[in-house]
Design an enzyme around this catalytic site. Sequence first.
Site, PDB file in Angstrom:
ATOM      1  N   GLY A 197      -2.896  14.088  21.468  1.00  0.00           N
ATOM      2  CA  GLY A 197      -1.956  15.204  21.387  1.00  0.00           C
ATOM      3  C   GLY A 197      -1.750  15.641  19.954  1.00  0.00           C
ATOM      4  N   GLY A 202       2.506  12.466  17.896  1.00  0.00           N
ATOM      5  CA  GLY A 202       1.887  11.205  17.513  1.00  0.00           C
ATOM      6  C   GLY A 202       2.823  10.337  16.672  1.00  0.00           C
ATOM      7  N   GLU A 219      -5.248  10.022  18.962  1.00  0.00           N
ATOM      8  CA  GLU A 219      -6.237  11.097  18.836  1.00  0.00           C
ATOM      9  C   GLU A 219      -5.453  12.393  18.642  1.00  0.00           C
ATOM     10  OE1 GLU A 219      -9.221  10.544  18.489  1.00  0.00           O
ATOM     11  OE2 GLU A 219      -9.981   8.936  19.754  1.00  0.00           O
ATOM     12  N   CYS A 253      -9.173  20.446  20.423  1.00  0.00           N
ATOM     13  CA  CYS A 253      -8.703  19.787  19.199  1.00  0.00           C
ATOM     14  C   CYS A 253      -9.749  19.807  18.084  1.00  0.00           C
ATOM     15  CB  CYS A 253      -8.265  18.358  19.487  1.00  0.00           C
ATOM     16  SG  CYS A 253      -9.574  17.303  20.155  1.00  0.00           S
TER      17      CYS A 253
END
Length: 473
Positions: A197, A202, A219, A253
């Site tokens: 995310g 995070g 990640e 991402c």
Amino acid sequence: MKTDSPKIKNPYQDLFDLQKENQYNVANTAYKERKAKLNALKYALEKTYRSKLQKAMYDDFKKPILETDLTEIYQVVGEIKYAKKHLKEWMWNQYAKTPITLLGSSSWVKYEPKGVCLIISPWNFPINLTFGPLVSAIAAGNTIILKPSEMTSHTSSVMGEIIEELFPNNEVALVEGGANVSKELLELPFNHIFFTGSPSIGKLIMKSAAEHLTSVTLELGGKSPTIVDKTANLKMAAQRIVWGAFLNNGQTCVAPDYVLVHENRKEKLVEEIKKQLEKFYSNNPSTSESYSRIVNKHHFNRLVNYIENAKETGGIIEIGGDFNEKDNYLAPTIISNLPNNAKLLQEEIFGPILPIVTYKTIDEAIQYVNSHERPLALYIFSTNRKTMNHILTHTRAGSTGINNSVLQFTNHNLPFGGVNTSGIGKSHGFYGFQEFSNIRSVLKQHTIGPTSFLFPPYNKLKQKLANITIKWL
């Protein structure tokens, strides 16, 4: 007299306890048992549930069927195939050298499961980024609770059906719900948390994990730069940049987040990008069956706000810029002439907008990249090997693609992950297996070794032996 109110039980405590109680049974499963689980998941994705997943992804944000096959189902099936091929050797003890000072002993590394794991996945690639880490966690022998995003509820529901059919809940379970569900899950003492995310979330994940000293894989994302130098093949660069930047409507991402192009090549690159956009999505992308949509109104409004901010700060819309709120449609958009403080150059875009920034020298481009946080991906388009190496040497990134974009994510032989604000830890293939494993070192003494002669009580002879050891061994 006041009494303390009774503590409210965590709604997921029982599920966690079931998996905790069962963790050693799962940990001790052999290669064949883990392989059977992976085969069952593979069959469900390829055969039983493939059409339901395709429909669910379309219902969530009009994701094209072929794109679902290639970027979601194929990626997980590929991860399963790779794990099955190598799992037996991954599970073997990895023998290590033993120094002469420990003569009479042997050493090895044992990859053992971490235990009860939590996987929190995002909405942009819900199948890939939920079941991909699941493959690694199963291969490593863990019990797992999955928490997919509530934003892609159709897909989460189908994934829930798959998990319920294939696994008992004391082994793998999927929990649906919003941020409150994630919060409640994070209160539990998991042995490992795998989160995909945004960097901001995070940080919250890491804080929660710290309460139980739980290891984490994060990640994350950030702004992935794309450097196009003056030697680049612009037609090829445009094709691959457009594919990476507008795949999944830019909600990727590792998508190129902005382009740094030599000032003498900017106009030609824009021209080539326009040609590729028309080739991929026609003159009217809103009617193209190959172009998906923004996932919800919140993210749609965020992206429109970025465009408005760009206009207000002097940005020039080179291509696109039109949108339809009713359909969460935002056309592929290229914007240039942005000041450094424009939102599009400060925040991760995560949508079909690509800013273009010009530079005079390659060191100026490198300095621009290094003035931002370290990215999840960095892309280089060049035909000059010296320039490629110079950029690689003087920048830092989680991964890099040279003369292509996004594809480094698809190679199961490569580790995938970020650095600092773009992530912690690696996934895919062996690296994913390793991430869900405790790397346990073992030393076994077979005979009396030289260290036995150095035990107390200490004397002059033992001091001489210590001196010889320090100097020569």
